[in-house]
Design a protein around this motif. Structure first.
Motif, PDB file in Angstrom:
ATOM      1  N   ASP A 144      23.087  80.548  28.771  1.00 16.18           N
ATOM      2  CA  ASP A 144      23.038  82.006  28.646  1.00 16.18           C
ATOM      3  C   ASP A 144      22.916  82.711  29.908  1.00 16.18           C
ATOM      4  O   ASP A 144      21.704  82.569  30.363  1.00 16.18           O
ATOM      5  N   PRO A 145      23.972  83.631  30.464  1.00 13.98           N
ATOM      6  CA  PRO A 145      23.616  84.304  31.515  1.00 13.98           C
ATOM      7  C   PRO A 145      22.559  85.203  31.929  1.00 13.98           C
ATOM      8  O   PRO A 145      21.882  85.670  32.600  1.00 13.98           O
ATOM      9  N   ALA A 146      22.241  85.724  30.335  1.00 17.14           N
ATOM     10  CA  ALA A 146      21.469  86.735  30.309  1.00 17.14           C
ATOM     11  C   ALA A 146      19.730  86.212  30.423  1.00 17.14           C
ATOM     12  O   ALA A 146      18.929  87.167  30.532  1.00 17.14           O
ATOM     13  N   SER A 147      19.596  84.985  30.343  1.00 18.62           N
ATOM     14  CA  SER A 147      18.179  84.339  30.548  1.00 18.62           C
ATOM     15  C   SER A 147      18.161  83.182  31.518  1.00 18.62           C
ATOM     16  O   SER A 147      17.127  82.590  31.175  1.00 18.62           O
ATOM     17  N   PRO A 165      20.214  83.186  40.314  1.00 18.67           N
ATOM     18  CA  PRO A 165      19.480  84.245  41.224  1.00 18.67           C
ATOM     19  C   PRO A 165      19.005  85.684  40.227  1.00 18.67           C
ATOM     20  O   PRO A 165      18.194  86.435  40.439  1.00 18.67           O
ATOM     21  N   GLN A 166      20.394  86.094  39.529  1.00 18.64           N
ATOM     22  CA  GLN A 166      20.273  87.408  38.868  1.00 18.64           C
ATOM     23  C   GLN A 166      20.785  87.141  37.457  1.00 18.64           C
ATOM     24  O   GLN A 166      22.035  86.658  37.258  1.00 18.64           O
ATOM     25  N   VAL A 167      20.055  87.477  36.330  1.00 23.23           N
ATOM     26  CA  VAL A 167      20.845  87.417  35.001  1.00 23.23           C
ATOM     27  C   VAL A 167      21.780  88.719  34.801  1.00 23.23           C
ATOM     28  O   VAL A 167      21.507  89.628  35.432  1.00 23.23           O
ATOM     29  N   PHE A 168      22.397  88.394  33.927  1.00 28.53           N
ATOM     30  CA  PHE A 168      23.440  89.269  33.788  1.00 28.53           C
ATOM     31  C   PHE A 168      24.180  89.163  32.176  1.00 28.53           C
ATOM     32  O   PHE A 168      23.659  88.312  31.661  1.00 28.53           O
ATOM     33  N   ALA A 215      26.126  93.425  37.737  1.00 31.16           N
ATOM     34  CA  ALA A 215      25.012  92.696  38.402  1.00 31.16           C
ATOM     35  C   ALA A 215      25.296  91.175  38.848  1.00 31.16           C
ATOM     36  O   ALA A 215      24.602  90.701  39.440  1.00 31.16           O
ATOM     37  N   ARG A 216      26.488  90.792  38.129  1.00 28.62           N
ATOM     38  CA  ARG A 216      26.877  89.284  38.425  1.00 28.62           C
ATOM     39  C   ARG A 216      27.204  89.138  39.990  1.00 28.62           C
ATOM     40  O   ARG A 216      26.999  88.041  40.544  1.00 28.62           O
TER      41      ARG A 216
END
Length: 476
Positions: free
Chosen positions: A252-255, A260-263, A270-271
């Motif tokens: 899960d890229p959001a968590s 370095p940066q969730v998106f 933000a990616r």
């Protein structure tokens, strides 16, 4: 419905390849649908016994020639799945998950026989025995014997899932005799491979499945059948292809704490922070509009990585950068190192197994190159799409079933090529670069991939339906 699940590896205990993700995640998805699932595997030496709070369940004698070998069954629970880990001399003699074939065969045969005997001892007889790849084919073979000898096992049915037909367990046949396992026979089974575990699993299972619909069709042909195409073709009425899934909570890229940066699909810009961070870590020039290619793969002829370098060389004046992560064939590792040395300003090669770096590549690269000669399912393209990394993939197996070419459908998610050649791979890359130059069009491809649902829900439901169908079969 009681289901006994056999696999060589499973997350979170141990992982070498994609099978570990399937064996770790599918049982949980099945349990969520109401099944009583038990996962069985060897207690590999690198599994942390304290971390998983293993409880000794049983000590059993496993017949081996004129002797008996002591098996110790340990039990634990991961989420809602009971796990049995088998220990004993054959397991301790083969500490790696995959090593020398005869030692592996001894370990996996011992494990399967111990688990089946444990079912009798604790009065938990499965409705479905689900075995994966050659290492667990012996469970299918032993079930045939148990059904003939015991009323308790009469209604148990077996499903044998092929994750890669090419790996049949060559060398393992000499171990069967020591454990008193009879081999099945068929005129459709070539003599040269008739005594190997995987062909015996295909022959003796009540049902056979593989991990994508397209691969289920491909293995009926000489090109992909590895000598078993006639036998597999004869099983067409009892052959299924069910695509693998991924756990959306794990991927899960959001968590994801590893990047370095969730998106998310709603915050795609933000990616770019991940791309910048990956370049900085790899000491590559940070110019955002230069496309960054990623490769996360086992280095093996199957994966088509020998096609990669000449394909990249043919891109002409296009700017690009590339990072490759993986290990495998020493010759392919050497080629990768040499190409990186010749292109130090834009190529990085990391010859290791590094799950954290893999996540950074999925989250930071623009495109993932997957030039496989064949691919039963593949998980890397599923993960890449979820992380906004657009796959450029050979149109085979599970890649053909999961990647939608942007020039064929409105909401395309990637770029496919037909032939396993450097020329076809290069043409697909050039198509992708045209899209990449158009920022809005490119982001639409990324969003389409991120919106795809590759969670285990649908696949697990298909398995439940298949279990019910298998369970209704008369095998008398």
């Amino acid at each position: 419905m009681k289901t006994l699940f056999f696999a060589a590896e499973a997350t979170p205990f141990i992982k070498v390849g994609g099978l570990a993700d399937v064996a770790g995640e599918l049982p949980h998805a099945l349990a969520q649908l109401g099944l009583d699932v038990r996962l069985c595997m060897p207690l590999h030496s690198t599994i942390d016994r304290q971390q998983y709070q293993l409880k000794e369940l049983l000590v059993l004698p496993i017949k081996h020639g004129s002797m008996a070998i002591e098996a110790r069954i340990f039990e634990t629970r991961i989420r809602d799945v009971v796990v049995w880990l088998v220990d004993g001399a054959p397991v301790q003699a083969a500490p790696e998950v995959y090593g020398e074939v005869v030692a592996d065969a001894n370990k996996y045969i011992f494990t399967a026989l111990a688990a089946l005997q444990a079912c009798d001892r604790v009065n938990w007889i499965p409705d479905i025995l689900h075995a994966h790849d050659w290492h667990t084919a012996v469970a299918v073979m032993q079930l045939v014997i148990l059904r003939a000898e015991s009323i308790a096992w009469r209604n148990t049915r077996s499903l044998f899932t092929i994750h890669n037909l090419a790996y049949m367990g060559a060398g393992a046949q000499e171990v069967f005799i020591d454990y008193g396992l009879p081999l099945g026979d068929s005129p459709l089974l070539p003599d040269s491979i008739s005594a190997l575990p995987l062909p015996q699993g295909v022959l003796q299972a009540d049902w056979v499945s593989t991990v994508s619909p397209t691969y289920a069709k491909e293995i009926r042909t000489p090109e992909y059948g590895a000598g078993l195409e006639s036998l597999v073709g004869a099983r067409s009425d009892t052959l299924s292809g069910i695509i693998n899934g991924i756990d959306p909570e794990v991927w899960d890229p959001a968590s994801d704490a590893a990047i370095p940066q969730v998106f998310s699909v709603a915050n795609l810009p933000a990616r770019q922070t991940n791309k910048r961070a990956l370049r900085n870590e790899l000491k590559l020039e940070d110019r955002q509009r230069i496309p960054l290619f990623g490769v996360v793969s086992r280095l093996d002829a199957q994966k088509g990585l020998d096609l990669l370098w000449s394909a990249i060389d043919g891109l002409g004046d296009h700017e690009w950068q590339l990072v490759l992560l993986g290990t495998g064939d020493p010759a392919l590792e050497r080629e990768a190192r040499e190409y990186a040395a010749q292109n130090p300003e834009r190529v990085r090669v990391i010859l290791s197994f590094d799950p954290i770096m893999a996540r950074k590549i999925y989250a930071g690269c623009d495109m993932l190159l997957i030039p496989s000669r064949y691919e039963p399912c593949g998980l890397t393209q599923l993960i890449a799409m979820r992380y906004g990394c657009v796959p450029i993939a050979r149109e085979t197996g599970g890649l053909a079933d999961t990647v939608m070419d942007v020039d064929r459908v409105t909401s395309g998610t990637g770029f496919l090529f037909e032939k396993p050649t450097s020329s076809d791979l290069r043409k697909a890359i050039l198509r992708a670069l045209k899209y990449y130059k158009r920022k809005d069009a490119w982001q639409q491809v990324q969003r389409s991939g991120m919106k795809m649902d590759f969670s285990w829900g649908d696949s697990a439901a298909e398995y439940v339906g298949l279990y019910q169908q298998i369970g209704s079969r008369d095998v008398s």
